[in-house]
Structure formats: C-alpha cells, structure tokens
Design a protein around this motif. Structure first.
Motif, PDB file in Angstrom:
ATOM      1  N   ARG A   1      28.641  48.753  41.485  1.00 29.00           N
ATOM      2  CA  ARG A   1      27.589  50.002  41.765  1.00 29.00           C
ATOM      3  C   ARG A   1      28.105  51.043  40.819  1.00 29.00           C
ATOM      4  O   ARG A   1      29.269  51.132  40.751  1.00 29.00           O
ATOM      5  N   PHE A   2      27.280  51.757  40.214  1.00 24.37           N
ATOM      6  CA  PHE A   2      27.689  53.129  39.364  1.00 24.37           C
ATOM      7  C   PHE A   2      27.906  54.119  40.324  1.00 24.37           C
ATOM      8  O   PHE A   2      27.204  54.342  41.516  1.00 24.37           O
ATOM      9  N   PHE A   3      28.962  55.050  39.802  1.00 27.44           N
ATOM     10  CA  PHE A   3      29.184  56.348  40.494  1.00 27.44           C
ATOM     11  C   PHE A   3      28.051  57.351  40.220  1.00 27.44           C
ATOM     12  O   PHE A   3      27.370  57.061  39.211  1.00 27.44           O
TER      13      PHE A   3
ATOM     14  N   GLU B   1      40.740  51.059  28.631  1.00 24.69           N
ATOM     15  CA  GLU B   1      39.532  51.165  29.417  1.00 24.69           C
ATOM     16  C   GLU B   1      38.362  50.570  28.497  1.00 24.69           C
ATOM     17  O   GLU B   1      37.642  49.645  28.974  1.00 24.69           O
TER      18      GLU B   1
ATOM     19  N   ARG C   1      38.744  47.095  28.260  1.00 26.51           N
ATOM     20  CA  ARG C   1      38.400  46.389  29.440  1.00 26.51           C
ATOM     21  C   ARG C   1      36.946  46.150  29.757  1.00 26.51           C
ATOM     22  O   ARG C   1      36.609  44.949  30.097  1.00 26.51           O
TER      23      ARG C   1
ATOM     24  N   GLU D   1      37.837  65.406  27.510  1.00 29.94           N
ATOM     25  CA  GLU D   1      38.674  66.751  27.628  1.00 29.94           C
ATOM     26  C   GLU D   1      38.168  67.831  26.735  1.00 29.94           C
ATOM     27  O   GLU D   1      39.133  68.488  26.125  1.00 29.94           O
TER      28      GLU D   1
ATOM     29  N   ALA E   1      36.120  67.866  33.255  1.00 29.82           N
ATOM     30  CA  ALA E   1      36.181  68.255  34.446  1.00 29.82           C
ATOM     31  C   ALA E   1      35.664  69.664  34.802  1.00 29.82           C
ATOM     32  O   ALA E   1      35.415  70.325  35.803  1.00 29.82           O
TER      33      ALA E   1
ATOM     34  N   ASP F   1      45.060  58.214  34.889  1.00 23.54           N
ATOM     35  CA  ASP F   1      44.542  57.469  36.115  1.00 23.54           C
ATOM     36  C   ASP F   1      45.489  56.494  36.518  1.00 23.54           C
ATOM     37  O   ASP F   1      45.922  55.489  35.866  1.00 23.54           O
TER      38      ASP F   1
ATOM     39  N   ARG G   1      44.490  64.312  39.759  1.00 20.24           N
ATOM     40  CA  ARG G   1      45.222  62.973  39.743  1.00 20.24           C
ATOM     41  C   ARG G   1      45.166  62.131  41.142  1.00 20.24           C
ATOM     42  O   ARG G   1      45.311  60.973  41.032  1.00 20.24           O
TER      43      ARG G   1
ATOM     44  N   ALA H   1      37.867  58.060  41.941  1.00 27.93           N
ATOM     45  CA  ALA H   1      36.971  56.981  42.229  1.00 27.93           C
ATOM     46  C   ALA H   1      36.625  56.632  43.775  1.00 27.93           C
ATOM     47  O   ALA H   1      36.532  55.471  44.095  1.00 27.93           O
TER      48      ALA H   1
HETATM   49  N1  LIG Z   1      31.254  52.364  38.841  1.00 25.86           N
HETATM   50  C1  LIG Z   1      32.700  52.299  39.143  1.00 25.86           C
HETATM   51  N2  LIG Z   1      33.059  51.435  40.413  1.00 25.86           N
HETATM   52  C2  LIG Z   1      34.365  51.386  40.663  1.00 25.86           C
HETATM   53  N3  LIG Z   1      35.243  52.266  39.909  1.00 25.86           N
HETATM   54  C3  LIG Z   1      35.141  52.812  38.765  1.00 25.86           C
HETATM   55  C4  LIG Z   1      33.678  52.970  38.327  1.00 25.86           C
HETATM   56  N4  LIG Z   1      33.804  53.842  37.329  1.00 25.86           N
HETATM   57  C5  LIG Z   1      34.693  54.100  37.206  1.00 25.86           C
HETATM   58  N5  LIG Z   1      35.884  53.630  37.840  1.00 25.86           N
HETATM   59  C6  LIG Z   1      37.256  53.757  38.103  1.00 25.86           C
HETATM   60  O1  LIG Z   1      37.531  55.017  38.663  1.00 25.86           O
HETATM   61  C7  LIG Z   1      38.400  55.467  37.932  1.00 25.86           C
HETATM   62  C8  LIG Z   1      38.489  56.968  37.546  1.00 25.86           C
HETATM   63  O2  LIG Z   1      37.676  56.870  36.295  1.00 25.86           O
HETATM   64  P1  LIG Z   1      37.908  58.006  35.029  1.00 25.86           P
HETATM   65  O3  LIG Z   1      39.396  57.795  34.704  1.00 25.86           O
HETATM   66  O4  LIG Z   1      37.001  57.723  34.017  1.00 25.86           O
HETATM   67  O5  LIG Z   1      37.697  59.203  35.489  1.00 25.86           O
HETATM   68  P2  LIG Z   1      37.171  60.625  34.817  1.00 25.86           P
HETATM   69  O6  LIG Z   1      35.948  61.251  35.282  1.00 25.86           O
HETATM   70  O7  LIG Z   1      37.492  60.408  33.362  1.00 25.86           O
HETATM   71  O8  LIG Z   1      38.651  61.383  35.471  1.00 25.86           O
HETATM   72  P3  LIG Z   1      39.493  62.722  34.627  1.00 25.86           P
HETATM   73  O9  LIG Z   1      38.318  63.760  34.476  1.00 25.86           O
HETATM   74  O10 LIG Z   1      40.393  62.939  35.401  1.00 25.86           O
HETATM   75  O11 LIG Z   1      39.737  62.210  33.360  1.00 25.86           O
HETATM   76  C9  LIG Z   1      39.159  54.443  36.880  1.00 25.86           C
HETATM   77  O12 LIG Z   1      40.114  53.748  37.524  1.00 25.86           O
HETATM   78  C10 LIG Z   1      37.868  53.594  36.600  1.00 25.86           C
HETATM   79  O13 LIG Z   1      38.382  52.436  36.411  1.00 25.86           O
END
Ligand SMILES: Nc1ncnc2c1ncn2[C@@H]1O[C@H](COP(=O)(O)OP(=O)(O)OP(=O)(O)O)[C@@H](O)[C@H]1O
Length: 715
Positions: free
Chosen positions: A164-166, A242, A245, A327, A394, A532, A556, A560
């Motif tokens: 599922r998506f965040f 990423e 991946r 960033e 962020a 991460d 940090r 997720a």
């Molecule tokens: N839909 C999802 N379901 C599960 N895990 C997820 C999902 N989307 C992202 N993640 C995981 O969540 C973690 C944090 O994601 P990410 O590093 O992209 O955050 P970010 O918003 O870029 O944070 P920051 O602002 O600190 O850079 C990563 O390990 C990523 O693989």
C-alpha cells in the motif's frame, strides 16, 4: 521518402494562385522525385527498413493517442499483425489513415475540452483526472495509482513488498504518474512542476522513482532522460539503490533502464553520446551504443553535474524529461558554481540543433511528427519536448527563490498539515514531524553533559541503532572516542563526519546498517539529511541551531511509519532558544522533559572520570586515522562563552562546524580527475568507423543542417 511526403503536403497547402504560378516548377519537382525514386531503387531494402522503423514509432504514438480517445479498437483493426511485410504503398495508406483518425481525435478533443470546461464551471474535477481523486477514499486513490502504473512496475512493487502507498504517495503519485503517461509533446504550460514538502521517512523517494520508471518503461530511444540531484554523496548512493530497487523488468527487445551515479569519489557509467544519437535520429537500434554505458537516469551531486555539463565531451541534458531536486531547500542554499541555472539552461540548450523549424502544417504532423528539442523562447516556435521538475524536502518552505532559481513552471505544491496531505497553487511554509516520533529533552549542565549522554544511552540500551548528533566534526570525534572508552573498546561505536574519506563513510554506513547488536553512530550534520537506516533513537548531544536541522536529524528515526525516539540534551540557558525553535513545527506538541536522577549520574561518574583521563590519547590516535588532522575554525555560536563541556576542545583545536558541502566538493575535485581518466580509458569514444556501417548512420550524418530530416522525440 519522408522529405517527399512533406514536400507534397506543403505544396497542397499553398494558395491556389501560388499553385498555378508554380505549376512548372512543381512538374520539375515531380520529375526530380521520379528520378530520386528510380535512383533509390537499389536501396529498396534500406528504405523499407526505414519505413518500418518509422511506422513502429508511429504505431506506438497512434496507439497511445487512440487509446486515450477511446479508439483502441480502431487501432487494432488498423494494425492487425501482418505475416508479410507491408509494401510501401500499404504503409503510406496506413499512415494516411492515421492522419484521418488523428483529425477525428482532434474533433473529439474539442468536444472533451468543452465537457471539461463545463465541469470546471461547476467546480467539479473532470472524472479520471488526478484532481478527481484528491478527496477520494484511500482505496480509490490506491486503485487510481495502480491503474496508472505499468504492470511491470506493479510486479516490482509486489516483489519489494510495497502493498500500500503512504499518504504523501497517495497524494502526489496520481499527478506524477498521470503526467508520466501523458504524451511528451504538449503545448507549453499544460504540465506543472511538482513541489513536495512531507515529513522525513514518508516515502518521497518512491514517488520520483515510480514517476521516472513509468515514463521510461516504454522508451525506445536511449539517452539521458532523468537527472536526480542530491546534496551529498551518501544520498546519491542511496537514491541510486532505491531507483534500482524499483526498476521494472523490460521487454526482451528493449535494454533495461540504466541508472548511474556521479558524486564525489563515485563515477561510474558516465557516457559519451555519439554524434548520431545526439540528434535523436529515427534509427534506434545501435549495437555499438547499446554495449556502451548509456545511463537513462543519472543521480548526482550539483558539483559533479556542472562538471559534466561543462567538461564531459558529448554529455548533454537536452533530452532530460525529469529533473528531480531532492532536499531542494538545502540545494537552494548551495550556490556551488551557480549549478541550478547552469543545469536548467543546459536542459534547454539547442545550440547544436540545426537552424530549422518544423512547420507543423497538418494534424498528422502536429500529433505524430517528430518533434525537436525544447526552447525557452516565448512563444515557443516548436512543440515542446517537456522538462518537468520535481522538488522534494521535509523542510521545503515557501522561499520565493525556489521558483526563480529552479525556473519552476506553474508549480503545484503538496504539503502535510494535521496529518492530512494537501495540495495547492501557493507555497506554504509548514513543517511536520513523523506522527510516530516521540520527542524528549534532558536539561543538563555543561560539565555533566557527556555524563547525561551516557545516562540516556544506558536508558535506551535495548535500541539497535542510536544516532548521536554533534554540531561539529571535532565534537563528534571526541564523543565517539569517549563512547568507545565507555563501551570498553567500543566495537559497536562508529563515527561519521565530513572529515572522513568518502570510502570510510560508505563503510561506516554499511556497517551500521548490517549490525544487529546495539550500535551507536556519532555524526556531525553530514548524516542529518536523507539517510535511511532504521535508526531507533536520535540523540542530539548538541541542540541543533535551526528548525531544519532539528527536523532532519530527528527524522532519521520513526521512518516509514515505524516507532522512533528523539532525545535532545539542552544546556541550562539554551532551553528558551530550543523552545522557540521547536515552536516553528506545525503541531501543538512539545517534547517531554526527561529527568536523570542525581543518583544515576553519581553511579556512572567513576567510570566516566576514568574514561576522561584516557580521552586525549584516544582522540589523538583517532585523528591519525583521518586523512589529515581537522583544521581549526571558530566555535559554534551556541557554545560561545561556555568552555567547560569536556567534549568541547580547547582554543588551539577549537570546534569546526561541519561544512559538509565545501569539504565534499574539495574531495570531489580531488577524486574526479583520476576517475575520469580511468573512465575514458575504459570507455573510449567510438571511432566513426565503428558505427558508420550501421543502417541509417552514414545517411544521417551526411544530412546538412536545415534538411528535412526525420527527427523523432521517442519516449
Ligand atoms: N509504500 C511504502 N511501503 C513501505 N515502505 C515504504 C513505502 N514507501 C517508502 N517506503 C520505505 O520508507 C523508507 C523511507 O522512505 P524515503 O527514504 O523515501 O523517505 P523520505 O520521505 O525521502 O525521507 P527524508 O525526507 O528523510 O529523505 C524507505 O526505507 C522506503 O523504502
């Protein structure tokens, strides 16, 4: 052949009077054409291959257009798979039929526009558009996103356990993917740049990874199509991993999406674009090029990007469709070599494009004809090949320089407020923390601050990974040395700062990720952004000096959706300043004050004193492990007048604020020359004879500027 058809069409479009007066010249042209075609007969096979190639492109374009207009059946009827290769006449007939369909689509398009206008007048979003799902339920948003995703990407998500998506992904992906699926050649202004401000660890990387892969999954032409700019070398590596991946499996006939990294000491796969590919020639299969390292996506730091733009032969950003700036607030503050302006202008650089304008006379040409690169001219004389900018952070803020520095076009802003994702046309200065983060503060005196740190660490002994932040490189070093002594050798204590070599930093991050025992990583702000690594507790040994630093440091942990804690040590006298800083975050919460009983400190004191006695020797030994001894610079403002924290160094070796970027850029310069030499040794430029024998290459190179070449913007 293409030239002939164009000429014919243009003649038909001329006014009658002109047609009459030029009838004799057209007869001459007719003769010339006949002569040309009889001369061309010896090359029949080549020409047929050319046509087939072009038709394949046209078919794909037609399929997308017709599919969008609900005419997919018509497409299938038109292009039933033939066993026999079609004759030239059949091909021409099919292309003509396409023109007819295209005109039909235009009519439908007009009707659709009228309907859209009616919806807009009512204030209702047009069904099927991202706006329509903005307020839809979670399940509807998920379904909408999945429908926009290519099945190969859905398979990748399943393989990686993303079921599922965040929330921020559900908010932004409908827009990002809708655009990724849209045809490139849209009039200027139709598409919008996207600016995303969402808490740390909320999954912003996946948003751009999916958008890029979705746009490239059906690409047929290999060139650099996406550039991701990040502020540090560690982030470049992480973003690349990423992106890899989530890379989709490609159909057998297409090479897989290639992702490269260019940051600091890492320099792989940077390519030279052969002349004939620079101009996006129709011919797409080129064995020489396919064997060579052509990235489709480049992840880089700004310094390296500018170096490539200015110095790497053959490097071009002219085909870049996505410019991702991760960033973005940090990179906005970084003026290194005027990187932003140079990068964006390089995306619009058409200096080596022959002085030639496509006159898009027929509907066919407007929809299917090859389009050229983009231009900044207003109004644009050509159809735009589109550059979309995606900004993430962020702590994006509402600095108006974002628009001017990154030349944003009609930006749409996404942000999180009261745990809900919102979108709007105006930048909003809002900062949120992950909902799963618990915050604490510990008030302490300067002399007992290291002891308070040890007490806090003892309390959180069950955590796997603790990240301790100090405001300077030297303080980080001293704290790490103290903790190594405290943990009797400190096998699980690591240090990360910009005073270390790039490879040492990589090894440290990897070691911390892999260890499953209690681990403490002491870092300067070099590790505050983006990294991460499943941190359970962030411990601010020094209180951060800005709300941005606080948000990124504590972010940090609690990533997720996981639980995480943040503890900030606050020296007496600093608590007001910290409260003001914390109040800039958009919630009504305040960190919980933790008290360490005097008895606890007293119990820890004897061992602590013994460690202090050995500290100077330990620090000197650790410094010998660095490339050179850290230089000296003024102390942090916060520490002015406070001299009795044992982790502060004396005047001769006073703390150096971690100027990560400067350090990094120096390092990049140092490393890159050597690496570049090595690269050119491994991947020398192809000699023209290596590719001249390939079909179409010699002809293409022989064409003069201004000749009506079949240019193709291929996805
Ligand atoms: N839909 C999802 N379901 C599960 N895990 C997820 C999902 N989307 C992202 N993640 C995981 O969540 C973690 C944090 O994601 P990410 O590093 O992209 O955050 P970010 O918003 O870029 O944070 P920051 O602002 O600190 O850079 C990563 O390990 C990523 O693989």
């Amino acid at each position: 052949m293409v030239n002939k058809r164009r000429r014919r069409r243009r003649r038909d479009k001329r006014p009658a009077s002109e047609m009459e007066s030029s009838s004799s010249s057209s007869e001459e042209e007719e003769k010339e054409e006949k002569k040309e075609s009889s001369e061309g007969k010896s090359d029949e096979e080549k020409e047929l291959a050319f046509w087939k190639n072009l038709l394949a492109k046209l078919k794909e374009r037609a399929r997308r257009r017709l599919e969008k207009a609900g005419l997919l059946n018509a497409y299938e009827e038109l292009f039933e798979e033939d066993d026999e290769p079609p004759t030239e006449a059949e091909l021409v007939a099919k292309v003509k039929e396409l023109e007819r369909r295209a005109a039909e689509i235009e009519d439908r398009g007009k009707a659709a526009e009228a309907v859209a206008a009616a919806f807009e007048a009512e204030g209702t979003p047009f069904p099927g558009t991202p706006e329509a799902v903005e307020t839809a339920s979670e399940a509807e948003q998920e379904q909408y996103i999945r429908e926009l995703l290519d099945p190969r990407l859905l398979a990748t998500l399943e393989r990686e356990g993303i079921d599922r998506f965040f929330p921020i992904q559900r908010g932004v992906l409908p827009y990002a993917l809708y655009d990724a699926n849209a045809p490139q050649e849209q009039p200027k202004g139709v598409f919008r740049d996207l600016c995303v401000a969402a808490p740390t660890g909320s999954g912003k990387t996946l948003i751009y990874a999916l958008a890029i892969h979705q746009a490239l999954v059906r690409r047929t032409f290999r060139s650099l199509r996406a550039v991701v700019v990040v502020p540090s070398r560690e982030l470049a590596r992480q973003a690349r991993v990423e992106l890899e991946r989530f890379r989709p499996e490609m159909p057998p006939e297409l090479p897989r999406i290639r992702i490269s990294e260019s940051a600091g000491g890492t320099e792989d796969n940077i390519f030279i674009e052969p002349e004939h590919l620079k101009h996006q020639e129709v011919s797409i299969a080129c064995p020489v090029c396919d064997e060579r390292p052509h990235p489709d996506v480049l992840v880089c730091t700004p310094g390296r990007l500018v170096d490539h733009v200015e110095r790497t032969p053959g490097f071009t950003l002219q085909h870049v469709r996505y410019l991702v700036i991760d960033e973005a607030d940090r990179l906005l503050a970084q003026s290194y070599q005027d990187w932003a302006r140079k990068t964006i202008l390089a995306c619009f650089d058409d200096s080596d494009v022959p002085e030639r304008e496509l006159k898009l006379e027929t509907m066919f040409e407007r929809i299917y004809a090859p389009v050229t690169r983009r231009s900044l001219e207003e109004p644009c004389p050509r159809i735009q090949a589109r550059l979309q900018k995606l900004l993430f952070s962020a702590t994006l803020g509402d600095d108006p320089r974002l628009i001017s520095t990154f030349m944003l076009e009609n930006p749409k802003y996404f942000y999180v407020r009261d745990d809900a994702v919102r979108g709007g046309d105006e930048a909003v200065n809002t900062t949120a923390l992950p909902a799963t983060l618990r915050e604490f503060t510990i008030l302490c005196d300067a002399p007992t601050k290291p002891l308070a740190l040890i007490a806090a660490l003892e309390e959180f002994r069950s955590c796997r990974l603790v990240l301790v932040f100090a405001n300077s490189v030297d303080t980080a070093l001293r704290v790490a040395c103290l903790l190594r002594l405290w943990y009797d050798g400190g096998e699980g204590v690591f240090e990360l700062s910009s005073a270390m070599k790039a490879r040492q930093r990589d090894a440290t991050i990897e070691a911390c990720r892999r260890r499953d025992a209690h681990t403490v990583l002491v870092a300067s702000d070099a590790a505050a952004r983006g990294i991460d690594m499943s941190v359970d507790l962030v411990l601010n040994y020094d209180a951060p000096s800005s709300v941005q630093a606080y948000v990124h440091r504590v972010g940090r942990a609690a990533r997720a959706g996981r639980q995480g804690d943040a503890v900030t040590l606050i020296k007496r006298g600093q608590d007001r300043a910290f409260s003001r800083l914390r109040a800039q975050i958009d919630d009504d919460l305040a960190p919980t004050r933790k008290r360490i009983p005097r008895a606890t400190l007293a119990a820890l004191a004897p061992k602590y004193k013994a460690c202090l006695a050995d500290l100077e020797d330990a620090v000197r030994a650790a410094q010998r492990g660095y490339r050179g001894r850290p230089t000296t610079s003024p102390k942090d403002d916060d520490d002015k007048g406070v001299v009795d924290d044992p982790m502060d160094v004396d005047d001769n070796t006073s703390s150096r604020v971690d100027d990560d970027e400067k350090k990094q850029n120096d390092e990049e310069d140092e490393d890159s020359e050597e690496e570049e030499e090595e690269h050119f040794r491994l991947f020398p430029l192809p000699e023209p004879e290596e590719y001249m024998h390939l079909p179409g290459v010699a002809e293409f190179l022989a064409k003069k500027p201004g000749e009506d070449t079949a240019w193709m913007y291929a996805d």
